[in-house]
Design a protein around this motif. Structure first.
Motif, PDB file in Angstrom:
ATOM      1  N   GLY A  39       0.724  -1.152  -0.091  1.00 14.21           N
ATOM      2  CA  GLY A  39       0.086  -0.054  -0.153  1.00 14.21           C
ATOM      3  C   GLY A  39       0.795   1.319  -0.058  1.00 14.21           C
ATOM      4  N   PHE A  40       2.104   1.106   0.200  1.00 10.66           N
ATOM      5  CA  PHE A  40       2.861   2.365   0.092  1.00 10.66           C
ATOM      6  C   PHE A  40       4.097   2.392  -0.827  1.00 10.66           C
ATOM      7  N   VAL A  41       4.248   3.030  -1.823  1.00  7.12           N
ATOM      8  CA  VAL A  41       5.250   2.963  -2.810  1.00  7.12           C
ATOM      9  C   VAL A  41       6.369   4.205  -2.950  1.00  7.12           C
ATOM     10  N   ILE A  42       7.527   3.808  -3.329  1.00  9.54           N
ATOM     11  CA  ILE A  42       8.569   4.805  -3.308  1.00  9.54           C
ATOM     12  C   ILE A  42       8.166   6.060  -3.951  1.00  9.54           C
ATOM     13  N   ASP A  43       7.364   6.106  -5.207  1.00 10.75           N
ATOM     14  CA  ASP A  43       7.242   7.504  -5.892  1.00 10.75           C
ATOM     15  C   ASP A  43       6.593   8.154  -4.948  1.00 10.75           C
ATOM     16  N   LYS A  44       5.857   7.847  -3.887  1.00 13.24           N
ATOM     17  CA  LYS A  44       4.802   8.607  -3.015  1.00 13.24           C
ATOM     18  C   LYS A  44       5.652   8.836  -1.741  1.00 13.24           C
ATOM     19  N   PHE A  45       6.617   8.017  -1.150  1.00 11.87           N
ATOM     20  CA  PHE A  45       6.991   8.035   0.113  1.00 11.87           C
ATOM     21  C   PHE A  45       8.572   7.657  -0.454  1.00 11.87           C
ATOM     22  N   PRO A  46       9.322   8.519  -0.920  1.00  6.57           N
ATOM     23  CA  PRO A  46      10.648   8.307  -1.023  1.00  6.57           C
ATOM     24  C   PRO A  46      11.439   8.437   0.347  1.00  6.57           C
ATOM     25  N   ILE A  47      12.473   7.646   0.496  1.00  7.16           N
ATOM     26  CA  ILE A  47      13.056   7.824   1.751  1.00  7.16           C
ATOM     27  C   ILE A  47      14.514   7.628   1.482  1.00  7.16           C
ATOM     28  N   SER A  48      15.451   8.466   2.269  1.00  4.39           N
ATOM     29  CA  SER A  48      16.707   8.431   2.120  1.00  4.39           C
ATOM     30  C   SER A  48      17.153   7.896   3.438  1.00  4.39           C
ATOM     31  N   ARG A  49      18.402   7.197   3.332  1.00  4.84           N
ATOM     32  CA  ARG A  49      19.181   6.882   4.767  1.00  4.84           C
ATOM     33  C   ARG A  49      20.788   6.800   4.302  1.00  4.84           C
ATOM     34  N   PRO A  50      21.122   8.073   4.565  1.00  8.84           N
ATOM     35  CA  PRO A  50      22.445   8.352   3.982  1.00  8.84           C
ATOM     36  C   PRO A  50      23.644   7.762   4.961  1.00  8.84           C
ATOM     37  N   ASN A  51      23.193   7.614   6.178  1.00 12.05           N
ATOM     38  CA  ASN A  51      24.278   7.268   7.250  1.00 12.05           C
ATOM     39  C   ASN A  51      23.544   6.434   8.408  1.00 12.05           C
ATOM     40  N   LEU A  52      24.141   5.869   9.070  1.00 13.14           N
ATOM     41  CA  LEU A  52      23.422   5.272  10.389  1.00 13.14           C
ATOM     42  C   LEU A  52      22.783   6.162  11.294  1.00 13.14           C
ATOM     43  N   THR A  53      22.723   7.039  11.246  1.00 11.18           N
ATOM     44  CA  THR A  53      22.064   8.100  12.303  1.00 11.18           C
ATOM     45  C   THR A  53      20.763   8.953  11.793  1.00 11.18           C
ATOM     46  N   PHE A  54      20.901   9.094  10.519  1.00 12.94           N
ATOM     47  CA  PHE A  54      19.894   9.796   9.883  1.00 12.94           C
ATOM     48  C   PHE A  54      19.132   9.219   8.746  1.00 12.94           C
ATOM     49  N   SER A  55      17.689  10.013   8.728  1.00 13.68           N
ATOM     50  CA  SER A  55      16.885   9.426   7.400  1.00 13.68           C
ATOM     51  C   SER A  55      15.906  10.297   7.087  1.00 13.68           C
ATOM     52  N   THR A  56      15.298  10.459   6.007  1.00 14.49           N
ATOM     53  CA  THR A  56      14.446  11.347   5.706  1.00 14.49           C
ATOM     54  C   THR A  56      13.228  10.626   4.887  1.00 14.49           C
ATOM     55  N   LEU A  57      12.059  10.993   5.318  1.00 10.77           N
ATOM     56  CA  LEU A  57      10.772  10.642   4.420  1.00 10.77           C
ATOM     57  C   LEU A  57      10.092  11.893   3.763  1.00 10.77           C
ATOM     58  N   THR A  58       9.857  11.672   2.524  1.00  9.90           N
ATOM     59  CA  THR A  58       9.222  12.622   1.817  1.00  9.90           C
ATOM     60  C   THR A  58       7.843  12.115   1.166  1.00  9.90           C
ATOM     61  N   VAL A  59       6.966  13.003   1.870  1.00  8.07           N
ATOM     62  CA  VAL A  59       5.514  12.844   1.204  1.00  8.07           C
ATOM     63  C   VAL A  59       5.147  13.794  -0.222  1.00  8.07           C
ATOM     64  N   SER A  60       5.208  12.900  -1.080  1.00  5.58           N
ATOM     65  CA  SER A  60       5.109  13.735  -2.361  1.00  5.58           C
ATOM     66  C   SER A  60       3.661  13.689  -2.875  1.00  5.58           C
ATOM     67  N   ASN A  61       3.579  14.974  -3.723  1.00 11.68           N
ATOM     68  CA  ASN A  61       2.238  15.037  -4.247  1.00 11.68           C
ATOM     69  C   ASN A  61       1.042  15.009  -3.362  1.00 11.68           C
ATOM     70  N   MET A  62       1.099  15.930  -2.348  1.00 16.64           N
ATOM     71  CA  MET A  62       0.405  15.462  -1.386  1.00 16.64           C
ATOM     72  C   MET A  62      -1.196  15.814  -1.508  1.00 16.64           C
ATOM     73  N   SER A  63      -2.231  15.039  -0.918  1.00 22.34           N
ATOM     74  CA  SER A  63      -3.457  15.313  -1.041  1.00 22.34           C
ATOM     75  C   SER A  63      -3.917  15.387   0.541  1.00 22.34           C
ATOM     76  N   PRO A  64      -5.409  15.602   0.789  1.00 23.98           N
ATOM     77  CA  PRO A  64      -5.893  15.819   1.967  1.00 23.98           C
ATOM     78  C   PRO A  64      -5.897  14.446   2.601  1.00 23.98           C
ATOM     79  N   GLU A  65      -5.715  13.297   2.025  1.00 20.80           N
ATOM     80  CA  GLU A  65      -5.838  12.104   2.593  1.00 20.80           C
ATOM     81  C   GLU A  65      -4.443  11.725   3.162  1.00 20.80           C
ATOM     82  N   ASP A  66      -3.349  12.392   2.895  1.00 26.73           N
ATOM     83  CA  ASP A  66      -1.986  12.217   3.598  1.00 26.73           C
ATOM     84  C   ASP A  66      -1.937  12.905   4.976  1.00 26.73           C
TER      85      ASP A  66
END
Lengths: 113, 108
Positions: free
Chosen positions: A60-87
């Protein structure tokens, strides 16, 4: 106990835009996890983020909608893309630091208008 | 797929009363967590149960784990208003899976 700093704590965004959420752990962790909590609901796992590899997404979750980065062992980001009210939800990151229980960030309350 | 069932979903208690929240799960795991969540806040870790028969107590809350029955309980003793919150159990099996939560209201 381990500390996970998450930001922003809240945001109000226009539909069609994207928001990136950041989480910083004060110790090195192998895996980080991203959850969504819709109003009045439990937590749903979005994806597991390992350093050095692509995130593993739940059904139910896809990379295009919720791309995630994990550049090192202490940090991560989540992007919520092309947002709609359901997000509109609370988004939480978490990790399992060595010698500590499963720890959560403070959460990001997202409202999409 | 690991499933975690928690009940009751809603609990209204009088102050001073006792009650138990139940958490059943479908796959063998030796790591079960209980969390508290206040409205608009993140999750606060209450207990980590790591072995069969584990029992932990903190104030008016006591948690136990029976891995053979795949059951954990959170017992509330002599409830007070400050315990009003949503309580989640969660089971770790490659990742963390959460129960639906129990929304507890303690009334004077």
């Amino acid at each position: 106990s381990a500390v996970i700093s998450q930001k922003p704590s809240r945001d109000i965004c226009q539909r069609g835009t994207s928001l990136t959420i950041q989480c910083q752990v004060d110790s090195q962790v192998t895996m980080m996890f991203w959850y969504r909590q819709q109003p009045g609901q439990s937590l749903t796992l979005i994806a597991t983020a390992n350093q050095g590899s692509e995130a593993t997404y739940e059904s139910g979750f896809v990379i295009d909608k919720f791309p995630i980065s994990r550049p090192n062992l202490t940090f991560s980001t989540l992007t919520v893309s092309n947002m709609s009210p359901e997000d509109s939800s609370i988004y939480l990151c978490s990790a399992l630091p060595p010698n500590y229980g499963y720890t959560f960030g403070s959460g990001t309350r997202l409202t999409v208008v | 797929e690991l499933k975690v069932e928690q009940n009751p979903l809603f609990l209204s208690m009088q102050e001073g009363k006792n009650y138990t929240i139940y958490c059943n799960y479908s796959t063998t795991s030796d790591r079960l967590y209980w969390y508290r969540q206040d409205p608009g806040k993140s999750l606060e870790s209450l207990f980590v149960l790591l072995s069969n028969g584990a029992v932990k107590q903190e104030g008016r809350l006591m948690a136990s784990l029976d891995t053979k029955a795949r059951l954990s309980t959170l017992h509330i003793t002599a409830a007070v208003h400050d315990l009003s919150a949503t309580y989640f159990c969660a089971v770790y099996f490659h990742d963390m899976r959460f129960g639906a939560g129990t929304r507890l209201t303690v009334k004077p």
